[in-house]
Design a protein around this motif. Structure first.
Motif, PDB file in Angstrom:
ATOM      1  N   ALA A 209       0.833  -1.206   0.000  1.00 26.32           N
ATOM      2  CA  ALA A 209       0.000   0.000   0.000  1.00 26.32           C
ATOM      3  C   ALA A 209       0.866   1.255   0.000  1.00 26.32           C
ATOM      4  CB  ALA A 209      -0.926   0.004   1.221  1.00 26.32           C
ATOM      5  N   GLY A 210       1.967   1.237   0.774  1.00 23.34           N
ATOM      6  CA  GLY A 210       2.855   2.395   0.789  1.00 23.34           C
ATOM      7  C   GLY A 210       3.541   2.605  -0.537  1.00 23.34           C
ATOM      8  N   SER A 211       3.945   1.518  -1.204  1.00 26.50           N
ATOM      9  CA  SER A 211       4.600   1.620  -2.505  1.00 26.50           C
ATOM     10  C   SER A 211       3.644   2.172  -3.567  1.00 26.50           C
ATOM     11  CB  SER A 211       5.122   0.244  -2.933  1.00 26.50           C
ATOM     12  OG  SER A 211       5.703   0.310  -4.218  1.00 26.50           O
ATOM     13  N   VAL A 212       2.415   1.625  -3.592  1.00 22.59           N
ATOM     14  CA  VAL A 212       1.415   2.108  -4.556  1.00 22.59           C
ATOM     15  C   VAL A 212       1.059   3.555  -4.265  1.00 22.59           C
ATOM     16  CG1 VAL A 212      -0.954   1.828  -5.359  1.00 22.59           C
ATOM     17  CG2 VAL A 212       0.487  -0.188  -5.001  1.00 22.59           C
ATOM     18  N   LEU A 213       0.916   3.884  -2.975  1.00 23.46           N
ATOM     19  CA  LEU A 213       0.580   5.253  -2.579  1.00 23.46           C
ATOM     20  C   LEU A 213       1.621   6.249  -3.078  1.00 23.46           C
ATOM     21  CD1 LEU A 213      -1.175   7.215  -0.900  1.00 23.46           C
ATOM     22  CD2 LEU A 213       0.226   6.603   1.080  1.00 23.46           C
TER      23      LEU A 213
ATOM     24  N   ALA B 121      -7.327   6.779   0.254  1.00 23.41           N
ATOM     25  CA  ALA B 121      -7.594   5.377   0.571  1.00 23.41           C
ATOM     26  C   ALA B 121      -6.309   4.641   0.922  1.00 23.41           C
ATOM     27  CB  ALA B 121      -8.289   4.701  -0.605  1.00 23.41           C
ATOM     28  N   GLY B 122      -5.208   5.039   0.299  1.00 24.14           N
ATOM     29  CA  GLY B 122      -3.938   4.365   0.543  1.00 24.14           C
ATOM     30  C   GLY B 122      -3.399   4.550   1.950  1.00 24.14           C
ATOM     31  N   TYR B 123      -3.926   5.521   2.680  1.00 22.15           N
ATOM     32  CA  TYR B 123      -3.484   5.761   4.058  1.00 22.15           C
ATOM     33  C   TYR B 123      -4.277   4.929   5.084  1.00 22.15           C
ATOM     34  CZ  TYR B 123      -0.595   9.738   2.643  1.00 22.15           C
ATOM     35  OH  TYR B 123       0.379  10.526   2.077  1.00 22.15           O
ATOM     36  N   PHE B 124      -5.067   3.976   4.617  1.00 21.77           N
ATOM     37  CA  PHE B 124      -5.951   3.254   5.537  1.00 21.77           C
ATOM     38  C   PHE B 124      -5.183   2.451   6.579  1.00 21.77           C
ATOM     39  CE2 PHE B 124      -4.948  -0.080   2.587  1.00 21.77           C
ATOM     40  CZ  PHE B 124      -5.057  -1.262   3.296  1.00 21.77           C
ATOM     41  N   THR B 125      -3.908   2.155   6.314  1.00 23.90           N
ATOM     42  CA  THR B 125      -3.129   1.381   7.291  1.00 23.90           C
ATOM     43  C   THR B 125      -2.691   2.226   8.490  1.00 23.90           C
ATOM     44  OG1 THR B 125      -1.089   1.841   6.056  1.00 23.90           O
ATOM     45  CG2 THR B 125      -2.280  -0.181   5.511  1.00 23.90           C
TER      46      THR B 125
END
Length: 260
Positions: free
Chosen positions: A45-49, A199-203
């Motif tokens: 998720a961090g890489s895609v973000l 959405a990518g910050y959901f973690t």
């Protein structure tokens, strides 16, 4: 509808809407996916973000620069047009001050129509003023009817005809600029980028500080998008070009002649 409001109010409303969309995207994604998340998915998720954010920022920067260039082009075009109008006006005076007074009055009426009617019309429906076209047409026809009697007048007539014909091209360029704004596809891409990045910050946990940082990102991005959409028409506030060259041309003497 939004841009009919005062620019400050419209900007605040737009930014508030973008913040709400961003937080909603974050909350919905966190609710739907957090329970299924492991360490690998957090890294992915961090890489895609990171990649989505880079592309999103590049798109915003390119389109924002394009809109600023469009406004600058309108400034340059209108300044060139006003300078050329002044050249024709004073060349007519050199040609025959008494005999060309009515033609110069038409040019003055043309400038008045550009400022009083055409600029608001371009800001509204993006169309040139019929009154300005008619004043240009009368001035052009009158210059065509001039009969030079000396080599000096003949040279001046050739210059004036070339200049007044170019005026019509510059007018068309000004009108085209009102229709070259950012498309709806840009708005879709920009808002989609905000949704995906949020959405990518959901973690990350929904702490007050994290939500504030996410809101700050959304607010700044919304501000840039608002500026791009507001600058789409270079004749409309808040970033509108102004007919400064025409205003400088319309001295008290020239305006008085056009008012006859």
């Amino acid at each position: 509808m939004l841009f009919s409001l005062h620019p400050v109010i419209a900007g605040l409303v737009f930014i508030a809407g973008v913040i709400a969309v961003s937080l909603a995207s974050y909350a919905l994604t966190r609710w739907a996916l957090l329970a299924r998340t492991d360490e690998d998915s957090r890294e992915l998720a961090g890489s895609v973000l990171f990649r989505v954010a880079a592309l999103h920022g590049l798109v915003l920067a390119l389109v924002f620069a394009q809109e600023l260039t469009s406004i600058r082009d309108v400034h340059v075009t209108s300044a060139h047009e006003a300078a050329m109008l002044a050249d024709i006006y004073y060349d007519l005076e050199r040609y025959d001050a008494e005999g060309t007074q009515e033609i110069r009055a038409e040019l003055a009426r043309y400038a008045i129509a550009v400022i009083d009617e055409e600029w608001p019309s371009l800001a509204g429906d993006g169309r040139l003023s019929d009154a300005a076209w008619q004043a240009w047409e009368r001035g052009y026809e009158s210059i065509l009817d001039l009969s030079p009697e000396t080599p000096r007048q003949e040279r001046l007539l050739g210059i004036m005809l070339a200049d007044i014909r170019e005026l019509s091209e510059l007018r068309e360029a000004r009108e085209n600029a009102a229709h070259f704004g950012a498309s709806q596809l840009f708005l879709i891409a920009a808002l989609s980028g905000i949704l995906l990045i949020s959405a990518g910050y959901f973690t990350y946990p929904a702490t007050a500080l994290n939500l504030m940082l996410l809101s700050g990102f959304a607010a700044f991005t919304g501000l840039i998008i608002f500026f791009v959409m507001a600058y789409a028409n270079p004749y409309h506030a808040p970033g509108n070009a102004t007919p400064l060259g025409f205003e400088r041309f319309l001295s008290d003497e020239v305006r008085a002649l056009g008012a006859r």
